[in-house]
Design a protein around this motif. Structure first.
Motif, short mmCIF file in Angstrom:
data_model
loop_
_atom_site.label_atom_id
_atom_site.label_comp_id
_atom_site.label_asym_id
_atom_site.label_seq_id
_atom_site.Cartn_x
_atom_site.Cartn_y
_atom_site.Cartn_z
N THR A 73 0.85 -1.18 0.00
CA THR A 73 0.00 0.00 0.00
C THR A 73 0.89 1.23 0.00
O THR A 73 2.10 1.15 0.24
CB THR A 73 -0.90 0.04 1.24
N SER A 143 -3.75 -14.59 -11.72
CA SER A 143 -4.46 -13.43 -12.28
C SER A 143 -4.36 -13.35 -13.80
O SER A 143 -5.16 -12.65 -14.43
CB SER A 143 -3.91 -12.14 -11.66
N LEU A 233 -2.01 -2.40 -16.13
CA LEU A 233 -2.30 -2.44 -14.70
C LEU A 233 -3.12 -1.24 -14.24
O LEU A 233 -3.90 -1.34 -13.28
CB LEU A 233 -0.99 -2.51 -13.90
N ARG A 234 -2.97 -0.11 -14.90
CA ARG A 234 -3.72 1.09 -14.52
C ARG A 234 -5.23 0.90 -14.69
O ARG A 234 -6.02 1.65 -14.11
CB ARG A 234 -3.24 2.30 -15.33
N PHE A 236 -6.75 -1.64 -13.54
CA PHE A 236 -7.23 -2.42 -12.40
C PHE A 236 -6.69 -1.94 -11.05
O PHE A 236 -7.15 -2.42 -10.02
CB PHE A 236 -6.82 -3.89 -12.58
N SER A 237 -5.73 -1.03 -11.05
CA SER A 237 -5.09 -0.62 -9.80
C SER A 237 -4.73 0.86 -9.85
O SER A 237 -4.70 1.46 -10.93
CB SER A 237 -3.84 -1.47 -9.57
N PRO A 238 -4.45 1.45 -8.69
CA PRO A 238 -4.06 2.86 -8.67
C PRO A 238 -2.81 3.11 -9.51
O PRO A 238 -1.96 2.22 -9.66
CB PRO A 238 -3.80 3.13 -7.19
N SER A 239 -2.67 4.33 -10.00
CA SER A 239 -1.54 4.64 -10.88
C SER A 239 -0.21 4.45 -10.18
O SER A 239 0.76 4.00 -10.79
CB SER A 239 -1.67 6.06 -11.43
N MET A 241 0.53 2.27 -7.90
CA MET A 241 0.84 0.84 -7.82
C MET A 241 1.26 0.30 -9.18
O MET A 241 2.19 -0.51 -9.28
CB MET A 241 -0.35 0.06 -7.28
N ALA A 242 0.57 0.73 -10.24
CA ALA A 242 0.95 0.30 -11.58
C ALA A 242 2.38 0.71 -11.91
O ALA A 242 3.15 -0.05 -12.51
CB ALA A 242 -0.02 0.88 -12.61
#
Length: 287
Positions: A73, A143, A233-234, A236-239, A241-242
């Protein structure tokens, strides 16, 4: 004597709990929502959050050994420091911390750098701990199984250096063994580090070849495009994290995740059986 597991409902935490319960340990799980925890019978469930100091103090009361797992996180570092400080306040002297392999090499990757800093804190505080340093989880590829089976492409841009991927079940079992080793010792044990790897060091092309074998049809490696990986990845996930994952993939390609001499043998001896392989995983998915 109670072992507290954080991250208890996640992929690794659940494996740790299952292994501890199988060994008749007294297990307490820290969870955000007890109603959806779905943990085995015999686990004591406590509601709490790593930012809620009062709930942590309650969860850590009468705990002898801590399994510390912090999710990736944006505030992972703060959560880890709070947990370690509250654990020390509670008198917990025995810790198993889930770090990551090569955190000293992947220095620009945020979630690797965080774990490297937490390791330094554990060492400086003089905590009696085992620091587990796993490589890439084989189970992460659950995944992307539909991409492999449906489109004939292994899409993870892991490059040509090779990753010694490890099965989550092996991580959970080794963690449980270490927790109980520390729990059952009459005195706190010295700091130890264990690198967790699988039996094979595989490139992107190697993994595509394994999928080709188990599926019985051609599977191609999708290549080393980390910019495209980030953009995917952006969705499915916050920028942030991507971007973190893109940086990690770039280090996959430049450094790999290579076990040192003797590490596979050490883990095999610790488990008393062979490590699970990527081929095993692919065959389970294919079946």
């Amino acid at each position: 004597m109670t072992i507290l597991v954080t991250g208890a409902t996640g992929r690794i935490g659940r494996q740790v709990i299952d292994q501890l319960i199988a060994r008749d340990a007294d297990v307490r799980a820290l969870v955000r929502n007890p109603a959806t925890a779905n943990l085995p019978a015999g686990v004591s469930i406590v509601e709490g959050d790593l930012f809620d100091i009062d709930s942590l103090r309650s969860a850590f009361a009468d705990v002898s050994t801590l399994f510390l797992l912090n999710a990736v996180t944006a505030d992972e570092f703060t959560q880890a420091l709070i947990a370690l400080n509250v654990a020390r306040e509670a008198g917990i002297e025995r810790v198993v911390y889930l770090s990551v392999i090569h955190s000293d090499l992947y220095v620009n990757v945020p979630h690797f750098a965080v774990k490297f800093a937490v390791e330094r804190m554990i060492e400086q505080m003089g905590v009696s701990a085992t620091i587990l340093r796993p490589a890439y989880f084989i189970d992460n590829d659950i995944s992307i199984k539909d991409v492999v089976t449906g489109h004939g492409v292994y899409p993870m841009p892991i490059g040509g250096k090779g990753l010694a991927m490890i099965d989550a079940r092996d991580i959970g079992e080794i963690a449980a063994i270490e927790l109980l080793r520390r729990e059952q010792s009459s005195t706190p044990l010295p700091l130890d580090h264990i690198t967790l790897v699988g039996p094979d060091t595989l490139t992107g092309t190697d993994i595509a070849g394994l999928w080709t074998e188990v599926l019985g049809r051609p599977i191609a490696y999708g290549g080393d495009n980390t910019a495209g990986f980030e953009q995917t990845l952006r969705q499915f996930s916050p920028s942030w994290m991507a971007f973190d994952m893109r940086l990690m993939a770039e280090r996959f390609q430049s450094e790999g995740m290579i076990p040192a001499t003797g590490e596979v043998e050490r883990l095999t001896a610790l488990l008393g059986r062979p490590l699970r392989s990527y081929r095993d995983f692919a065959a389970e998915i294919a079946a």
